[in-house]
Design a protein around this motif. Structure first.
Motif, PDB file in Angstrom:
ATOM      1  N   TYR A 182      15.679  -3.011  -4.726  1.00  0.00           N
ATOM      2  CA  TYR A 182      15.147  -2.413  -3.493  1.00  0.00           C
ATOM      3  C   TYR A 182      14.693  -0.977  -3.732  1.00  0.00           C
ATOM      4  CZ  TYR A 182      15.129  -0.516   1.237  1.00  0.00           C
ATOM      5  OH  TYR A 182      14.780   0.114   2.389  1.00  0.00           O
ATOM      6  N   ARG A 183      15.538  -0.238  -4.519  1.00  0.00           N
ATOM      7  CA  ARG A 183      15.165   1.143  -4.827  1.00  0.00           C
ATOM      8  C   ARG A 183      13.845   1.198  -5.597  1.00  0.00           C
ATOM      9  NH1 ARG A 183      15.647   4.676  -8.863  1.00  0.00           N
ATOM     10  NH2 ARG A 183      16.649   3.131 -10.204  1.00  0.00           N
ATOM     11  N   GLU A 184      13.691   0.288  -6.569  1.00  0.00           N
ATOM     12  CA  GLU A 184      12.434   0.247  -7.322  1.00  0.00           C
ATOM     13  C   GLU A 184      11.262  -0.100  -6.405  1.00  0.00           C
ATOM     14  OE1 GLU A 184      13.081  -2.524 -10.437  1.00  0.00           O
ATOM     15  OE2 GLU A 184      14.448  -1.222 -11.589  1.00  0.00           O
ATOM     16  N   GLU A 185      11.490  -1.068  -5.485  1.00  0.00           N
ATOM     17  CA  GLU A 185      10.413  -1.423  -4.549  1.00  0.00           C
ATOM     18  C   GLU A 185      10.057  -0.239  -3.654  1.00  0.00           C
ATOM     19  OE1 GLU A 185      11.791  -4.794  -2.459  1.00  0.00           O
ATOM     20  OE2 GLU A 185      11.504  -6.200  -4.141  1.00  0.00           O
ATOM     21  N   ARG A 186      11.112   0.476  -3.166  1.00  0.00           N
ATOM     22  CA  ARG A 186      10.849   1.654  -2.342  1.00  0.00           C
ATOM     23  C   ARG A 186      10.095   2.740  -3.110  1.00  0.00           C
ATOM     24  NH1 ARG A 186      10.691   1.917   2.835  1.00  0.00           N
ATOM     25  NH2 ARG A 186      11.242   4.132   2.679  1.00  0.00           N
ATOM     26  N   CYS A 187      10.518   2.938  -4.356  1.00  0.00           N
ATOM     27  CA  CYS A 187       9.809   3.925  -5.186  1.00  0.00           C
ATOM     28  C   CYS A 187       8.351   3.530  -5.372  1.00  0.00           C
ATOM     29  CB  CYS A 187      10.507   4.063  -6.533  1.00  0.00           C
ATOM     30  SG  CYS A 187      12.142   4.848  -6.443  1.00  0.00           S
ATOM     31  N   GLU A 188       8.145   2.226  -5.611  1.00  0.00           N
ATOM     32  CA  GLU A 188       6.766   1.764  -5.784  1.00  0.00           C
ATOM     33  C   GLU A 188       5.961   1.942  -4.488  1.00  0.00           C
ATOM     34  OE1 GLU A 188       3.488   0.226  -7.764  1.00  0.00           O
ATOM     35  OE2 GLU A 188       5.434   0.929  -8.499  1.00  0.00           O
ATOM     36  N   MET A 189       6.613   1.626  -3.347  1.00  0.00           N
ATOM     37  CA  MET A 189       5.921   1.783  -2.061  1.00  0.00           C
ATOM     38  C   MET A 189       5.619   3.255  -1.782  1.00  0.00           C
ATOM     39  SD  MET A 189       7.202   0.524   1.697  1.00  0.00           S
ATOM     40  CE  MET A 189       7.347  -1.150   1.077  1.00  0.00           C
ATOM     41  N   GLU A 190       6.612   4.133  -2.071  1.00  0.00           N
ATOM     42  CA  GLU A 190       6.377   5.562  -1.868  1.00  0.00           C
ATOM     43  C   GLU A 190       5.283   6.072  -2.786  1.00  0.00           C
ATOM     44  OE1 GLU A 190      10.069   7.479  -2.417  1.00  0.00           O
ATOM     45  OE2 GLU A 190      10.944   6.792  -0.511  1.00  0.00           O
ATOM     46  N   ARG A 191       5.270   5.571  -4.009  1.00  0.00           N
ATOM     47  CA  ARG A 191       4.204   5.975  -4.927  1.00  0.00           C
ATOM     48  C   ARG A 191       2.835   5.545  -4.396  1.00  0.00           C
ATOM     49  NH1 ARG A 191       1.167   3.917  -8.683  1.00  0.00           N
ATOM     50  NH2 ARG A 191       2.078   1.860  -8.418  1.00  0.00           N
ATOM     51  N   LYS A 192       2.775   4.306  -3.862  1.00  0.00           N
ATOM     52  CA  LYS A 192       1.504   3.847  -3.282  1.00  0.00           C
ATOM     53  C   LYS A 192       1.127   4.685  -2.058  1.00  0.00           C
ATOM     54  CE  LYS A 192       1.908  -0.955  -4.830  1.00  0.00           C
ATOM     55  NZ  LYS A 192       2.004  -2.378  -4.405  1.00  0.00           N
ATOM     56  N   LEU A 193       2.162   4.977  -1.192  1.00  0.00           N
ATOM     57  CA  LEU A 193       1.864   5.796  -0.013  1.00  0.00           C
ATOM     58  C   LEU A 193       1.416   7.195  -0.407  1.00  0.00           C
ATOM     59  CD1 LEU A 193       4.809   4.785   2.354  1.00  0.00           C
ATOM     60  CD2 LEU A 193       2.412   4.116   2.544  1.00  0.00           C
ATOM     61  N   ASP A 194       2.077   7.772  -1.429  1.00  0.00           N
ATOM     62  CA  ASP A 194       1.652   9.090  -1.898  1.00  0.00           C
ATOM     63  C   ASP A 194       0.231   9.054  -2.432  1.00  0.00           C
ATOM     64  OD1 ASP A 194       4.063  10.135  -1.217  1.00  0.00           O
ATOM     65  OD2 ASP A 194       4.942   9.984  -3.226  1.00  0.00           O
ATOM     66  N   THR A 195      -0.070   7.977  -3.165  1.00  0.00           N
ATOM     67  CA  THR A 195      -1.435   7.836  -3.685  1.00  0.00           C
ATOM     68  C   THR A 195      -2.446   7.728  -2.545  1.00  0.00           C
ATOM     69  OG1 THR A 195      -0.553   6.723  -5.636  1.00  0.00           O
ATOM     70  CG2 THR A 195      -2.920   6.501  -5.204  1.00  0.00           C
ATOM     71  N   GLN A 196      -2.087   6.897  -1.527  1.00  0.00           N
ATOM     72  CA  GLN A 196      -2.995   6.753  -0.380  1.00  0.00           C
ATOM     73  C   GLN A 196      -3.138   8.068   0.384  1.00  0.00           C
ATOM     74  OE1 GLN A 196      -4.792   4.207   0.282  1.00  0.00           O
ATOM     75  NE2 GLN A 196      -5.686   4.943   2.190  1.00  0.00           N
ATOM     76  N   ALA A 202      -7.843  13.984  -0.093  1.00  0.00           N
ATOM     77  CA  ALA A 202      -9.047  14.272  -0.878  1.00  0.00           C
ATOM     78  C   ALA A 202     -10.313  13.938  -0.099  1.00  0.00           C
ATOM     79  CB  ALA A 202      -9.004  13.487  -2.193  1.00  0.00           C
ATOM     80  N   GLU A 203     -10.288  12.792   0.621  1.00  0.00           N
ATOM     81  CA  GLU A 203     -11.465  12.422   1.414  1.00  0.00           C
ATOM     82  C   GLU A 203     -11.699  13.428   2.544  1.00  0.00           C
ATOM     83  OE1 GLU A 203     -10.797   8.486   2.761  1.00  0.00           O
ATOM     84  OE2 GLU A 203     -11.081   7.552   0.782  1.00  0.00           O
ATOM     85  N   ALA A 204     -10.587  13.807   3.228  1.00  0.00           N
ATOM     86  CA  ALA A 204     -10.748  14.793   4.307  1.00  0.00           C
ATOM     87  C   ALA A 204     -11.261  16.121   3.770  1.00  0.00           C
ATOM     88  CB  ALA A 204      -9.410  14.993   5.030  1.00  0.00           C
ATOM     89  N   LEU A 205     -10.714  16.546   2.625  1.00  0.00           N
ATOM     90  CA  LEU A 205     -11.180  17.798   2.027  1.00  0.00           C
ATOM     91  C   LEU A 205     -12.638  17.696   1.615  1.00  0.00           C
ATOM     92  CD1 LEU A 205     -10.497  20.635   1.030  1.00  0.00           C
ATOM     93  CD2 LEU A 205      -9.730  19.625  -1.118  1.00  0.00           C
ATOM     94  N   ASN A 206     -13.005  16.542   1.088  1.00  0.00           N
ATOM     95  CA  ASN A 206     -14.405  16.345   0.699  1.00  0.00           C
ATOM     96  C   ASN A 206     -15.320  16.389   1.910  1.00  0.00           C
ATOM     97  OD1 ASN A 206     -16.631  15.782  -0.891  1.00  0.00           O
ATOM     98  ND2 ASN A 206     -16.315  13.575  -0.820  1.00  0.00           N
ATOM     99  N   ASN A 207     -14.885  15.719   3.003  1.00  0.00           N
ATOM    100  CA  ASN A 207     -15.703  15.751   4.221  1.00  0.00           C
ATOM    101  C   ASN A 207     -15.819  17.169   4.775  1.00  0.00           C
ATOM    102  OD1 ASN A 207     -15.975  12.975   4.053  1.00  0.00           O
ATOM    103  ND2 ASN A 207     -14.207  12.572   5.369  1.00  0.00           N
TER     104      ASN A 207
END
Length: 628
Positions: A182-196, A202-207
């Motif tokens: 579960y911890r690994e899944e949470r870490c993976e989800m947090e990593r994906k959320l951080d990436t998103q 980045a998109e907002a800054l670009n706009n």
């Protein structure tokens, strides 16, 4: 030392004594139970004396011949044999309800055969102990069997506990594994959320950067366009200046040539000039007298309906000395001149009364005048400023320490002299004038009188230049100011004229809910009609008309609609054409402004500053009814 296998069965009762095996007995409980058994045995014995055990009982052995029957029964069990017995008990526990026990005795001979049955083992029991001691032996055997059962139960419980421990350990390992997964899944989800999230940032800054860059480009284009326009304007001004210089050079050359010719003819005409000098002076005096009489008649209202056109004689240097013909010197509507005369007379009465008050009173009223001047200068284009300043001015007017005529006259003078302010302040001054004059009505006539005195086009009226002997006299008549013996420039005069007309236009268009404007849109409409009917088209009247339209045109259109459009058509067809026919290049800027005002329908748009701001830090406007 031989070994034997003995199978014992635990009877339920021994000599009538019931056995209750309890695996949880303590040592003290076991001793108490044994004592209880001894008492029961003694009570049930045929011998009257109580049973006492003084020494261990002897057990006879068939193999030991030298021993007596009274030798004690001794049973030895070694630890390794007990371990073997325990292991064998565990192996055979599931196969039989009664466990087989292995004992080792030093003084007892038994068969080594493992094939001995239950009967032979039971038959050997009488040989192990005496008959008199059968109860004690049974008790001992039962105790041993009870101990074995307790050990067996303890081992079973330990085995069960070990099994439960293993099960719980496996469950813990499984839970830990699930937690880690579960911890690994949470870490993976947090990593994906951080990436998103980083991608969104980045998109907002670009706009944002794109919008900023686009805004900078637009501003750059505007600045470039402005620079080009300024350059074109400067180029046009340079060309116009060059043309004017060339024209002046040609005029100077022509003047020099004429001066030379005049110099040649001067000697021939000296005698004739001396003779005509007296006639010119006489004609001049007559013209001045007639002009003064015409002015008095115009002021007193003795002129004809519509306009007053007195006639004077103009000088003619090339004539034979006859008096010049009369010309038009004052152009204005008779009703406008009457109103002007009444307001000026009232202002003069106030001035005379105030002068008398100053002479009679020892009070210094100048501090009130300075306070009024300060309040007028602090007027800004916000509702709070207008309300505050108007209230303070009314309080000064109602102050018993200062006569109202002095304070009102000071207010009229200061508000007119302070009109050289931005357009939004002109609207604010109009609001203040309406608020003050609604409480003190006499102040409106004094304000208008001061405006008429400062600018003749607020009447409106105009003097003809041909009626005056020199330009200086004409300039003084239409309102030019003199500083250190020098008349101000035309540009300065036009700037002041525009400021006065903006204040007048802002005043006539001011409408405040719940307050009466004594000089409102009706008077503004009358001013425009009198202006177009009586005044000629020149540079001064064009500037006055342009300033008035920009300030009051929006409100006049809202009230008079199509009638105002007809007025604008008259301006476009008659007034502008008359300006163009004069062929004066100085008229081009004002002609362009009036033409743009008409063609772009700027009277449909509310002028800047007309709606007062709610506060200094807000651009949100509040309705007049809610504010006042």
């Amino acid at each position: 030392m031989g070994a034997f296998q003995l199978e014992l069965r635990c009877p339920q009762k021994v000599d009538g004594i019931a056995l209750d095996p309890e695996p949880d007995w303590s040592f003290e409980a076991l001793l108490s139970e044994i004592d209880e058994l001894e008492r029961k045995i003694n009570s049930s014995s045929k011998v009257s004396v109580p049973f006492t055990k003084e020494r261990p009982r002897d057990i006879s052995d068939s193999k030991s011949n030298g021993r007596t029957s009274a030798s004690p029964f001794v049973m030895r069990v070694f630890e390794d044999e007990m371990d073997n017995i325990d292991s064998e008990d565990e192996e055979t526990h599931d196969q039989s309800s009664v466990a087989a026990k292995r004992f080792n005795f030093d003084d007892l001979y038994l068969s080594d055969s493992d094939d001995s049955g239950d009967d032979s083992s039971l038959e050997a029991q009488p040989c192990l102990m005496e008959k008199g001691e059968s109860g004690e032996s049974s008790l001992f055997e039962l105790s041993r069997e009870h101990q074995f059962r307790v050990k067996e139960e303890i081992r079973n419980k330990i085995s069960a506990l070990e099994t439960d421990l293993k099960t719980e350990s496996q469950k813990s390992i499984s839970a830990i594994f699930r937690v880690e997964r579960y911890r690994e899944e949470r870490c993976e989800m947090e990593r994906k959320l951080d990436t998103q999230y980083q991608r969104n940032i980045a998109e907002a800054l670009n706009n944002h950067l794109t919008a900023v860059q686009r805004d900078l480009e637009v501003r750059s284009q505007i600045e470039e366009r402005k620079i080009r326009n300024d350059a074109a304007y400067e180029d046009a001004k340079r060309k116009e200046r060059a043309l004017q210089e060339e024209k002046l050079r040609q005029e100077r050359a022509k003047a020099e040539a004429e001066a030379k010719r005049a110099e040649e003819a001067k000697r021939a005409e000296d005698t004739k000039r001396a003779a005509l000098e007296a006639q010119r002076r006489a004609a001049k005096e007559a013209a001045e007298r007639e002009a003064s009489e015409a002015s008095r008649r115009a002021v007193s209202g003795s002129a004809q309906e519509g306009t007053y056109r007195p006639q004077i004689n103009a000088l003619n240097a090339q004539s034979s000395g006859k008096p010049p013909a009369a010309g038009k010197i004052l152009k204005a509507a008779e009703s406008a001149l009457n109103l002007e005369q009444g307001r000026l007379q009232k202002l003069k009465q106030f001035d005379d009364e105030n002068q008398a008050l100053r002479l009679r009173s020892k009070e210094d009223f100048r501090k009130y005048e300075r306070q009024i001047s300060k309040l007028v200068q602090q007027i800004t284009g916000t509702k709070d400023s207008v309300r505050q300043k108007a209230g303070e001015l009314v309080n000064i007017f109602n102050d018993a320490r200062c006569p109202q005529s002095i304070s009102v006259a000071a207010f009229a003078k200061k508000v007119v002299s302070n009109c050289k302010t931005p357009r939004n302040a002109a609207f604010a001054c109009g609001h203040v004038i309406v608020l003050v004059t609604s409480k003190v009505p006499t102040a409106m006539d004094l304000v208008l009188a001061e405006l008429h005195r400062a600018c003749i086009y607020t009447v409106p009226k105009h003097y003809s230049q041909s009626a005056f002997e020199s330009k200086e006299a004409y300039y003084k008549a239409i309102g030019f100011q003199e500083d250190e013996g020098k008349i101000e420039s035309v540009d300065n005069y036009l700037a002041r004229l525009e400021s006065y007309m903006k204040l007048y236009g802002a005043l006539v268009q001011t409408e405040i809910y719940g307050f009466q404007n004594a000089h409102g849109l009706k008077e503004g409409w009358a001013w425009l009609a009198r202006f177009l009917n009586a005044l000629p088209a020149n540079r001064y009247t064009a500037v006055a008309l342009n300033a008035f339209l920009h300030m009051a045109g929006y409100s006049l259109f809202k009230k008079y609609k199509s009638q105002f459009r007809k007025m604008l058509n008259i301006i476009s067809d008659n007034f502008l054409n008359a300006l163009r026919e004069r062929g004066d290049s100085n008229l081009n800027p004002v002609i362009a402004e009036i033409d743009a005002y008409l063609k772009d329908n700027k009277f449909l748009c509310e002028p800047e500053g007309r709606s007062l701001e709610g506060s200094l830090l807000s651009d949100v406007y509040v309705p007049e009814s809610d504010y006042y």
